[in-house]
Scaffold this active site. Structure first.
Site, mmCIF file in Angstrom:
data_model
loop_
_atom_site.group_PDB
_atom_site.id
_atom_site.type_symbol
_atom_site.label_atom_id
_atom_site.label_comp_id
_atom_site.label_asym_id
_atom_site.label_seq_id
_atom_site.Cartn_x
_atom_site.Cartn_y
_atom_site.Cartn_z
ATOM 1 N N LYS A 22 35.525 44.685 38.913
ATOM 2 C CA LYS A 22 36.111 44.447 40.194
ATOM 3 C C LYS A 22 37.549 44.471 39.824
ATOM 4 O O LYS A 22 38.310 45.077 40.929
ATOM 5 C CB LYS A 22 35.870 43.027 40.501
ATOM 6 C CG LYS A 22 36.964 42.588 41.831
ATOM 7 C CD LYS A 22 36.283 40.975 42.064
ATOM 8 C CE LYS A 22 37.443 40.476 43.368
ATOM 9 N NZ LYS A 22 38.643 40.143 42.845
ATOM 10 N N ASN A 23 38.099 43.789 38.823
ATOM 11 C CA ASN A 23 39.737 43.745 38.783
ATOM 12 C C ASN A 23 40.242 45.198 38.320
ATOM 13 O O ASN A 23 41.327 45.444 38.824
ATOM 14 C CB ASN A 23 40.162 42.963 37.595
ATOM 15 C CG ASN A 23 39.693 41.503 38.327
ATOM 16 O OD1 ASN A 23 39.582 41.178 39.477
ATOM 17 N ND2 ASN A 23 39.625 40.506 37.040
ATOM 18 N N ARG A 97 43.481 39.620 48.575
ATOM 19 C CA ARG A 97 44.578 39.985 47.676
ATOM 20 C C ARG A 97 45.113 41.191 46.982
ATOM 21 O O ARG A 97 46.198 41.669 46.813
ATOM 22 C CB ARG A 97 44.591 38.676 46.356
ATOM 23 C CG ARG A 97 45.988 38.675 45.839
ATOM 24 C CD ARG A 97 45.806 37.513 44.652
ATOM 25 N NE ARG A 97 46.916 37.462 44.080
ATOM 26 C CZ ARG A 97 48.176 37.082 44.401
ATOM 27 N NH1 ARG A 97 48.203 36.498 45.583
ATOM 28 N NH2 ARG A 97 49.296 36.872 43.710
ATOM 29 N N ASP A 121 41.384 33.956 46.388
ATOM 30 C CA ASP A 121 40.881 32.755 45.925
ATOM 31 C C ASP A 121 42.055 31.686 45.993
ATOM 32 O O ASP A 121 43.116 32.003 45.858
ATOM 33 C CB ASP A 121 40.317 32.799 44.373
ATOM 34 C CG ASP A 121 39.003 33.480 44.311
ATOM 35 O OD1 ASP A 121 38.112 33.614 45.431
ATOM 36 O OD2 ASP A 121 38.548 34.222 43.279
#
Length: 434
Positions: A22-23, A97, A121
């Site tokens: 994901k990152n 984000r 988050d």
């Protein structure tokens, strides 16, 4: 909002394949804006955050073609720059984000960018100073629009510069690198993040024609080029999911094989789970975790209680501390979990205490876990997922607990984990989406 209904106590067995990272995805997908040529990306995780970024790219005018379930082709040859100043972008970008990662590529190629107030988050203060200061050192100017909660960046021409980052921010480093590749002259970034995801981004940019050296170190040197071309790129397996599966196997006393785990990119992660007493072996690029009735937390050589804390790469990632904390609840022994980077990430422990775990929350950053050694099993309760990583940790706790658990607000889990209920059912978990 959806929920997971989980009946714990099943021993799981079989093979599971980790999703793409994901990152890494949020950086790599943003980088397609740097060129007007085709970029093909594979092993893209099918999760909410990544799908939302792909939607943003489409809304900007980036041509997007889905080639396979995890593979897309992108072509940013007709980008609508004005879209980024619209209310629609601010609303959609504010939900993610990762949308901040578009600023560097847009500033590099089109000399202006917008950053909406970021979502993501709620795990503590996550400032944008590193990004903005880096852009300023490359020659950009910015203003903040209070009414629209939006940063506006512009530059006539970005120029290379030396900069010493005040923190080795992964997203900050990635954003500055993407801005610097098309700047005039040489940029040096000292105290740069050096995570595998940054290494992947830099290697991809070099294949596109960038000139980046020092990859894997905390000093990156970037010689600016006039344009970038197309390329193909495959994302790494998600190291956070791999760590989650190691913890899951231990908590549920299960025999699992994690296939194609990208072992060479996991750094210290396997060692930290070994310190919790979890036994596993590495076979090629697979991780085999044997079923264990009991796992015992190591102590320091002088007998002191083990402390596990987060630290920039090659230290231990903060995204796995929630998993470590949950796994320790059923170990034999005690551990101090020290979450340095985010001050709200340990607040989910109240739910674990309600399940029967013995945890002392010392302060917003530290929790001491007294392992039960399976003398008392966790018990199922109804709880809500506060963020992506805590949500996955609570899911692991529920799968190991006695009775039924209900996990609400699972959109948080879906933001980071691809079809997790379906994949867990395939290895024997009793979980359904309601």
């Amino acid at each position: 909002m959806g929920s997971f209904e989980v009946r714990g106590g099943n021993r799981l067995k079989g093979e599971i394949i980790p999703q793409g990272a994901k990152n890494e995805a949020l950086q790599i997908l943003s980088a397609v804006v740097l060129t007007d040529e085709e970029v093909t990306i594979s092993n893209i995780p099918d999760i909410l955050d990544v799908n939302l970024l792909i939607e943003l790219l489409q809304d900007m005018g980036v041509k997007t073609e889905k080639l396979h379930a995890d593979t897309y082709r992108f072509k940013a040859d007709d980008v609508n720059i004005d879209y980024l100043s619209s209310d629609a972008f601010r609303k959609k970008g504010g939900r993610l984000r990762g949308s901040v990662m578009l600023a560097g590529p847009m500033l590099a190629r089109f000399k202006k960018a917008y950053i909406p107030k970021p979502g993501g988050d709620k795990i503590g203060r996550r400032r944008l100073d590193t990004h903005i200061i880096g852009f300023e050192k490359l020659g950009a100017s910015f203003t903040y629009d209070d009414a629209q909660s939006c940063f506006k960046l512009s530059a006539t021409q970005l120029k290379g510069s030396f900069m010493l980052l005040d923190e080795p921010s992964v997203t900050g480093t990635a954003n500055i690198v993407m801005a610097a590749v098309l700047a005039e002259g040489v940029t040096q970034i000292y105290n740069a993040a050096c995570e595998p995801y940054i290494q992947q981004l830099c290697s991809m940019l070099n294949r596109m024609g960038a000139k980046i050296s020092g990859i894997g170190s905390n000093l990156l040197t970037i010689e600016g080029v006039s344009r970038l071309g197309g390329t193909e790129h495959r994302m790494l397996p998600d190291m956070i999911e791999i760590g989650s599966f190691i913890g899951l196997a231990a908590m549920t006393q299960s025999e699992l094989t994690i296939k194609n785990a990208g072992v060479q990119h996991l750094g210290i992660i396997p060692e930290k789970f070994s310190q919790l007493g979890i036994q596993f072996s590495i076979k090629g690029d697979d991780i085999y975790i044997q079923a264990q009735d009991v796992y015992e937390i190591q102590t320091y050589m002088d007998g002191g209680i083990l402390t596990i804390y987060d630290h920039p790469w090659p230290g231990f990632t903060p995204d796995l501390l929630s998993i470590v904390l949950v796994v320790a609840t059923q170990a034999r022994g005690s551990v101090l979990v020290h979450q340095k980077m985010f001050e709200s990430r340990l607040f989910f422990v109240d739910k674990l205490i309600d399940m029967g775990a013995q945890i002392i929350l010392c302060d917003p950053h530290r929790a001491t876990v007294i392992g039960l050694g399976r003398k008392n099993n966790l018990r199922g309760i109804t709880m809500s997922s506060p963020d992506i990583r805590a949500g996955q940790a609570l899911l692991i706790a529920a799968l190991s607990a006695e009775g039924k658990s209900t996990i609400q607000n699972i959109e948080q889990i879906d933001r980071g984990y691809q079809k997790i209920d379906e994949r867990l059912r395939n290895i024997g978990a009793d979980i359904k989406r309601i």
